[in-house]
Design a protein around this motif. Structure first.
Motif, PDB file in Angstrom:
ATOM      1  N   ARG A 181       0.841  -1.200   0.000  1.00  0.00           N
ATOM      2  CA  ARG A 181       0.000   0.000   0.000  1.00  0.00           C
ATOM      3  C   ARG A 181       0.877   1.250   0.000  1.00  0.00           C
ATOM      4  O   ARG A 181       2.023   1.209   0.471  1.00  0.00           O
ATOM      5  CB  ARG A 181      -0.903   0.027   1.237  1.00  0.00           C
ATOM      6  CG  ARG A 181      -1.811  -1.185   1.379  1.00  0.00           C
ATOM      7  CD  ARG A 181      -2.842  -0.959   2.451  1.00  0.00           C
ATOM      8  NE  ARG A 181      -3.819   0.045   2.054  1.00  0.00           N
ATOM      9  CZ  ARG A 181      -4.772   0.515   2.863  1.00  0.00           C
ATOM     10  NH1 ARG A 181      -4.858   0.099   4.107  1.00  0.00           N
ATOM     11  NH2 ARG A 181      -5.640   1.418   2.428  1.00  0.00           N
ATOM     12  N   ALA A 184      -0.412   3.631   8.296  1.00  0.00           N
ATOM     13  CA  ALA A 184       0.198   2.761   7.297  1.00  0.00           C
ATOM     14  C   ALA A 184       1.046   1.662   7.922  1.00  0.00           C
ATOM     15  O   ALA A 184       1.560   0.805   7.207  1.00  0.00           O
ATOM     16  CB  ALA A 184       1.058   3.581   6.339  1.00  0.00           C
ATOM     17  N   MET A 199       6.245   3.263  -0.273  1.00  0.00           N
ATOM     18  CA  MET A 199       5.242   2.234  -0.010  1.00  0.00           C
ATOM     19  C   MET A 199       5.413   1.673   1.389  1.00  0.00           C
ATOM     20  O   MET A 199       6.455   1.848   2.034  1.00  0.00           O
ATOM     21  CB  MET A 199       5.363   1.100  -1.026  1.00  0.00           C
ATOM     22  CG  MET A 199       6.591   0.242  -0.850  1.00  0.00           C
ATOM     23  SD  MET A 199       6.751  -1.056  -2.109  1.00  0.00           S
ATOM     24  CE  MET A 199       7.641  -0.157  -3.388  1.00  0.00           C
ATOM     25  N   ARG A 201      -7.274  -5.553   0.557  1.00  0.00           N
ATOM     26  CA  ARG A 201      -6.117  -4.750   0.168  1.00  0.00           C
ATOM     27  C   ARG A 201      -5.341  -5.430  -0.968  1.00  0.00           C
ATOM     28  O   ARG A 201      -5.401  -6.655  -1.108  1.00  0.00           O
ATOM     29  CB  ARG A 201      -5.188  -4.553   1.376  1.00  0.00           C
ATOM     30  CG  ARG A 201      -5.827  -3.762   2.516  1.00  0.00           C
ATOM     31  CD  ARG A 201      -4.921  -3.706   3.740  1.00  0.00           C
ATOM     32  NE  ARG A 201      -4.760  -5.013   4.376  1.00  0.00           N
ATOM     33  CZ  ARG A 201      -3.991  -5.239   5.437  1.00  0.00           C
ATOM     34  NH1 ARG A 201      -3.284  -4.232   5.962  1.00  0.00           N
ATOM     35  NH2 ARG A 201      -3.913  -6.444   5.971  1.00  0.00           N
ATOM     36  N   SER A 214      -2.815  -7.507  -2.686  1.00  0.00           N
ATOM     37  CA  SER A 214      -1.999  -8.516  -2.023  1.00  0.00           C
ATOM     38  C   SER A 214      -1.655  -9.641  -2.983  1.00  0.00           C
ATOM     39  O   SER A 214      -2.200  -9.735  -4.088  1.00  0.00           O
ATOM     40  CB  SER A 214      -2.733  -9.079  -0.806  1.00  0.00           C
ATOM     41  OG  SER A 214      -3.894  -9.791  -1.202  1.00  0.00           O
ATOM     42  N   PRO A 235       1.735  -0.110  -5.465  1.00  0.00           N
ATOM     43  CA  PRO A 235       1.439   1.083  -4.661  1.00  0.00           C
ATOM     44  C   PRO A 235       2.010   2.386  -5.188  1.00  0.00           C
ATOM     45  O   PRO A 235       2.066   3.368  -4.450  1.00  0.00           O
ATOM     46  CB  PRO A 235       2.071   0.721  -3.311  1.00  0.00           C
ATOM     47  CG  PRO A 235       3.241  -0.134  -3.674  1.00  0.00           C
ATOM     48  CD  PRO A 235       2.809  -0.924  -4.882  1.00  0.00           C
TER      49      PRO A 235
END
Length: 276
Positions: free
Chosen positions: A168, A188, A201, A212, A214, A236
């Motif tokens: 992310r 985060a 990221m 999310r 993955s 990301p």
């Protein structure tokens, strides 16, 4: 036969929290000592203990080949990490924030595992060392973070084949910078399971990826970072920027997990970190 994490393995044989033990298990490497020369106590703290549930061995398999190690870089039998981004030792680069001057006690002496996680996640001292002198591009910092992430997942009941890499964006730069205190406050960062927190990221190893972006880690621990990265459902950063296309291309080649995570950190430092 599918790989099964050894959940029946006993907990650490002391009164140290197993998660604390995970962050302390390689203190001898920070001090430039071999495993055989490792001390059991550092400034009244128990260190260099075995990590339960096989998490240390599994993390080692993510970054290093099985069997007896071979020297992979001539004339570099040193605990100082080599950087794939620059080709030099990490401590020799003005761009890469590393330091061999400590403070090592900061990485060891807290008894709060969430504090230790945040400190290892942001430590310049830990970033200076390799995981093994035979594999100088590997990273002690990210090996320890992977050990703790695996252990936390195993203790929650997840087997290795249930784990995913979650990628992310890290969000805006914290006002105080990328510090341990900021890591503990950042949305985060997930305690124990975040293995990289950088301007470009944040990466997490978890058995609970949710919705999310993955990718599964696979059926057993192996040097598989490139494969896992290539399987991510989304990346990301902006693929339209040449810098990040180059980073993406390299990450599709690097198999060692700790080496890949260190490469992301170094590349961000050298080539600029605002991927947004």
């Amino acid at each position: 036969m599918p790989f099964e994490s050894p959940h029946e393995e006993p907990e650490v044989g002391s009164n140290v929290d197993p998660m604390v033990a995970a962050y302390r298990h390689d203190v001898h490497k920070l001090r430039g000592r071999s495993h055989d020369a490792a001390q059991e106590v550092f400034r009244d703290a128990r260190v260099n203990e075995s990590v339960p549930l096989g998490a240390d061995g599994d993390a080692a398999r993510l970054s290093r080949p099985k069997g007896a190690p071979d020297e992979t870089v001539s004339n570099h039998r040193s605990p100082r990490r080599l950087s794939l981004a620059t080709g030099d030792t990490a401590v020799a680069s003005d761009w890469i924030p590393t330091s061999v001057d400590g403070p090592f006690d900061w990485l060891v002496l807290s008894t709060d595992p969430e504090v230790l996680h945040a400190r290892w996640l942001t430590s310049q001292a830990a970033a200076a060392f390799n995981e093994s002198v035979y594999y100088p591009y590997s990273s002690l910092q990210f090996h320890v973070l992977l050990v703790a992430a695996l252990l936390d997942n195993y203790r929650a009941g997840h087997d290795f084949q249930e784990l995913h890499l979650v990628a992310r964006p890290s969000g805006p730069r914290p006002e105080e910078g990328w510090t341990a205190e900021a890591a503990r406050e950042s949305n985060a960062v997930e305690p124990f399971r975040t293995v990289l927190w950088s301007p470009v990221m944040s990466l997490h190893v978890t058995g609970e990826p949710g919705d999310r972006p993955s990718a599964p880690l696979g059926s057993c621990p192996a040097r598989s970072f490139a494969d896992v990265w290539s399987r991510l459902s989304a990346h990301p950063f902006d693929q339209g920027d040449r810098r990040w296309r180059r980073l993406d291309a390299q990450l599709r080649r690097i198999r060692s997990w700790s080496t890949a995570l260190a490469y992301i950190q170094d590349y961000t430092s050298v080539y600029g970190g605002d991927a947004r």
